[in-house]
Design an enzyme around this catalytic site. Structure first.
Site, PDB file in Angstrom:
ATOM      1  NE  ARG A 147      -6.759 -11.614  70.414  1.00 13.30           N
ATOM      2  CZ  ARG A 147      -5.626 -10.977  70.100  1.00 13.30           C
ATOM      3  NH1 ARG A 147      -5.528  -9.677  70.231  1.00 13.30           N
ATOM      4  NH2 ARG A 147      -4.578 -11.668  69.672  1.00 13.30           N
ATOM      5  CE  LYS A 195      -8.446 -19.650  73.505  1.00 10.69           C
ATOM      6  NZ  LYS A 195      -8.153 -18.665  72.495  1.00 10.69           N
ATOM      7  NE  ARG A 241      -0.544 -18.749  66.226  1.00  8.71           N
ATOM      8  CZ  ARG A 241      -1.538 -18.024  66.736  1.00  8.71           C
ATOM      9  NH1 ARG A 241      -1.434 -17.530  67.958  1.00  8.71           N
ATOM     10  NH2 ARG A 241      -2.633 -17.788  66.058  1.00  8.71           N
TER      11      ARG A 241
HETATM   12  P1  ATP Z   1      -4.387 -15.277  68.828  1.00  3.83           P
HETATM   13  O1  ATP Z   1      -5.469 -14.319  69.214  1.00  3.83           O
HETATM   14  O2  ATP Z   1      -3.100 -14.951  69.461  1.00  3.83           O
HETATM   15  O3  ATP Z   1      -4.268 -15.432  67.340  1.00  3.83           O
HETATM   16  P2  ATP Z   1      -5.915 -17.763  69.249  1.00  3.83           P
HETATM   17  O4  ATP Z   1      -5.583 -18.691  68.113  1.00  3.83           O
HETATM   18  O5  ATP Z   1      -6.116 -18.407  70.579  1.00  3.83           O
HETATM   19  O6  ATP Z   1      -4.782 -16.670  69.481  1.00  3.83           O
HETATM   20  P3  ATP Z   1      -8.349 -16.369  69.598  1.00  3.83           P
HETATM   21  O7  ATP Z   1      -9.087 -15.466  68.679  1.00  3.83           O
HETATM   22  O8  ATP Z   1      -7.796 -15.794  70.858  1.00  3.83           O
HETATM   23  O9  ATP Z   1      -7.195 -17.027  68.773  1.00  3.83           O
HETATM   24  O10 ATP Z   1      -9.300 -17.557  70.024  1.00  3.83           O
HETATM   25  C1  ATP Z   1     -10.137 -18.202  69.095  1.00  3.83           C
HETATM   26  C2  ATP Z   1      -9.607 -19.609  68.849  1.00  3.83           C
HETATM   27  O11 ATP Z   1      -9.813 -20.386  70.023  1.00  3.83           O
HETATM   28  C3  ATP Z   1     -10.355 -20.345  67.760  1.00  3.83           C
HETATM   29  O12 ATP Z   1      -9.816 -20.092  66.503  1.00  3.83           O
HETATM   30  C4  ATP Z   1     -10.184 -21.821  68.174  1.00  3.83           C
HETATM   31  O13 ATP Z   1      -8.964 -22.347  67.727  1.00  3.83           O
HETATM   32  C5  ATP Z   1     -10.098 -21.753  69.677  1.00  3.83           C
HETATM   33  N1  ATP Z   1     -11.357 -22.122  70.343  1.00  3.83           N
HETATM   34  C6  ATP Z   1     -12.651 -21.900  69.964  1.00  3.83           C
HETATM   35  N2  ATP Z   1     -13.519 -22.360  70.872  1.00  3.83           N
HETATM   36  C7  ATP Z   1     -12.778 -22.879  71.880  1.00  3.83           C
HETATM   37  C8  ATP Z   1     -13.086 -23.493  73.120  1.00  3.83           C
HETATM   38  N3  ATP Z   1     -14.336 -23.669  73.555  1.00  3.83           N
HETATM   39  N4  ATP Z   1     -12.033 -23.900  73.877  1.00  3.83           N
HETATM   40  C9  ATP Z   1     -10.762 -23.736  73.493  1.00  3.83           C
HETATM   41  N5  ATP Z   1     -10.399 -23.156  72.340  1.00  3.83           N
HETATM   42  C10 ATP Z   1     -11.397 -22.732  71.546  1.00  3.83           C
HETATM   43  C1  BTN Z   2     -10.664 -15.708  72.540  1.00  5.32           C
HETATM   44  O1  BTN Z   2      -9.973 -16.597  73.046  1.00  5.32           O
HETATM   45  O2  BTN Z   2     -10.414 -15.210  71.449  1.00  5.32           O
HETATM   46  C2  BTN Z   2     -11.797 -15.116  73.316  1.00  5.32           C
HETATM   47  C3  BTN Z   2     -12.984 -16.036  73.434  1.00  5.32           C
HETATM   48  C4  BTN Z   2     -14.100 -15.358  74.210  1.00  5.32           C
HETATM   49  C5  BTN Z   2     -15.341 -16.209  74.268  1.00  5.32           C
HETATM   50  C6  BTN Z   2     -16.397 -15.588  75.128  1.00  5.32           C
HETATM   51  S1  BTN Z   2     -17.756 -16.697  75.414  1.00  5.32           S
HETATM   52  C7  BTN Z   2     -18.690 -15.391  76.113  1.00  5.32           C
HETATM   53  C8  BTN Z   2     -18.422 -14.154  75.267  1.00  5.32           C
HETATM   54  N1  BTN Z   2     -19.313 -14.141  74.126  1.00  5.32           N
HETATM   55  C9  BTN Z   2     -18.662 -14.272  72.982  1.00  5.32           C
HETATM   56  O3  BTN Z   2     -19.181 -14.298  71.852  1.00  5.32           O
HETATM   57  N2  BTN Z   2     -17.338 -14.349  73.216  1.00  5.32           N
HETATM   58  C10 BTN Z   2     -17.026 -14.307  74.619  1.00  5.32           C
END
Ligand code: ATP
Ligand code: BTN
Length: 322
Positions: free
Chosen positions: A118, A183, A317
């Site tokens: 996101r 995660k 959070r």
């Molecule tokens: P929020 O959206 O509530 O701020 P969030 O920190 O999980 O939560 P997201 O945008 O949902 O943010 O997810 C992206 C985040 O997930 C990245 O900033 C990183 O910390 C984490 N991330 C990226 N790749 C992976 C992965 N393969 N597995 C687990 N976590 C990952």
């Molecule tokens: C998140 O936690 O913010 C969402 C992560 C979503 C990752 C998937 S991987 C397949 C698809 N292609 C992308 O670029 N993002 C989603």
């Protein structure tokens, strides 16, 4: 159409995935290229996040078993409008945008160079380790009712994993799939197209299956692989089970909206009864998780009553303090 280089990379993964060591010369002979070129390809695979060990006198071997996805198998088991399995892409969500969109079309990649979460956050996507896919879904539902969609996707993932014997996975509203606070996956739902005659929805999912620590060094939060929850779990089986479950749920969602899922949600809701903070730009609202409403909005119990929170630009959070 895969380039010749991509085919050569696939061939090397296939050779190494049979197990054991292979010398540069043995691989070069199989590919009909030079040893120096094999060395370059191996370097490239390592740069893409594949754990390849190199031992003097013995050659190359994989640090862990790798199973490439099979488009024949996916085609056989899944009912799809179209399947597009690629070795590499920038982002599977991007591949479904504009002209690339079709209802019930599945784009899967073994590697993403620009996988995202996101608000443009990076999704770490090393090669042949995890699952990265996006499904096209056309819907007549009004946009206001789509708030619950990423929750429904999360529920489908949890149900599919349960069927494969993986229990204890939860969803952190609105889009994180987690196990004991770590995660495991993420969901990115995006709208595409001109919205005439229904909405084009792109449902993107990343699920960690067997990611090496080295490849994940840039992740700034606790994470986990499915492999840890069920050793030797097959990526092919996980992808198949999740898509089948999601397709069923999407039909239900189209017919009954999020209402049909509220009870199921309460069983996997990581935030229920927990102290949380909702952050939007510089604004922080503290409260306690009180479930979700019939549109999938988060219900925050505050001192002034229950406040619905819509996903949009907010972050959630957990907090320890009062
Ligand atoms: P929020 O959206 O509530 O701020 P969030 O920190 O999980 O939560 P997201 O945008 O949902 O943010 O997810 C992206 C985040 O997930 C990245 O900033 C990183 O910390 C984490 N991330 C990226 N790749 C992976 C992965 N393969 N597995 C687990 N976590 C990952
Ligand atoms: C998140 O936690 O913010 C969402 C992560 C979503 C990752 C998937 S991987 C397949 C698809 N292609 C992308 O670029 N993002 C989603």
């Amino acid at each position: 159409m895969a380039s010749q280089k991509e085919q050569q990379l696939v061939e090397i993964i296939q050779i190494l995935s049979q197990g054991g060591f292979y010398s540069g010369q043995a691989i070069a002979d199989k590919l009909d290229v030079t040893r120096a070129y094999v060395w370059k390809l191996i370097q490239q695979l390592q740069d893409l996040g594949l754990g390849i060990e190199s031992v003097t006198g013995r050659g190359y071997c994989l640090e862990y078993p790798v199973e490439l996805l099979s488009s024949d198998e996916l085609d056989k088991t899944l009912k799809l409008q179209q399947l597009d399995l690629r070795l590499m892409t920038d982002s599977t969500n991007e591949a479904l945008k504009g002209e690339g969109f079709a209802h019930n079309k599945l784009v899967v990649a073994e590697y993403q160079s620009a996988g995202r979460g996101r608000r443009g956050r990076k999704w770490v996507s090393p090669i042949a380790s995890n699952l990265y896919w996006s499904l096209g879904w056309k819907t007549q539902l009004p946009v206001q009712q789509l708030g619950g969609l990423s929750l429904v996707v999360g529920l489908s993932i949890v149900s599919a994993l349960e069927k494969l014997g993986v229990t204890g996975v939860e969803v952190k509203w609105p889009n994180d799939v987690r196990y004991q606070g770590r995660k495991l996956g993420g969901i990115l739902v995006e709208l595409s197209g001109d919205m005439v005659g229904g909405l084009n929805v792109i449902i993107g999912v990343g699920l960690n299956v067997h990611m090496a620590n080295g490849a994940a060094s840039s992740i700034e939060q606790e994470w986990i692989n499915l492999q840890e929850l069920k050793p030797n779990i097959s990526r092919q089986d996980v992808l198949t089970a999740v898509i089948q479950e999601l397709q069923k749920s999407l039909e239900q969602f189209a017919e009954h909206g999020f209402d049909a899922f509220t009870e199921q949600w309460s069983r996997v809701d990581e935030c229920f009864n927990k102290k949380v903070a909702i952050i939007q730009n510089d604004d922080v609202v503290n409260g306690i998780g009180a479930g979700v409403d019939s549109n999938g909005a988060f219900l925050l119990q505050t001192g002034k009553g229950i406040k619905p929170i819509y996903a949009g630009e907010v972050s959630l959070r957990f907090r320890d303090e009062d």
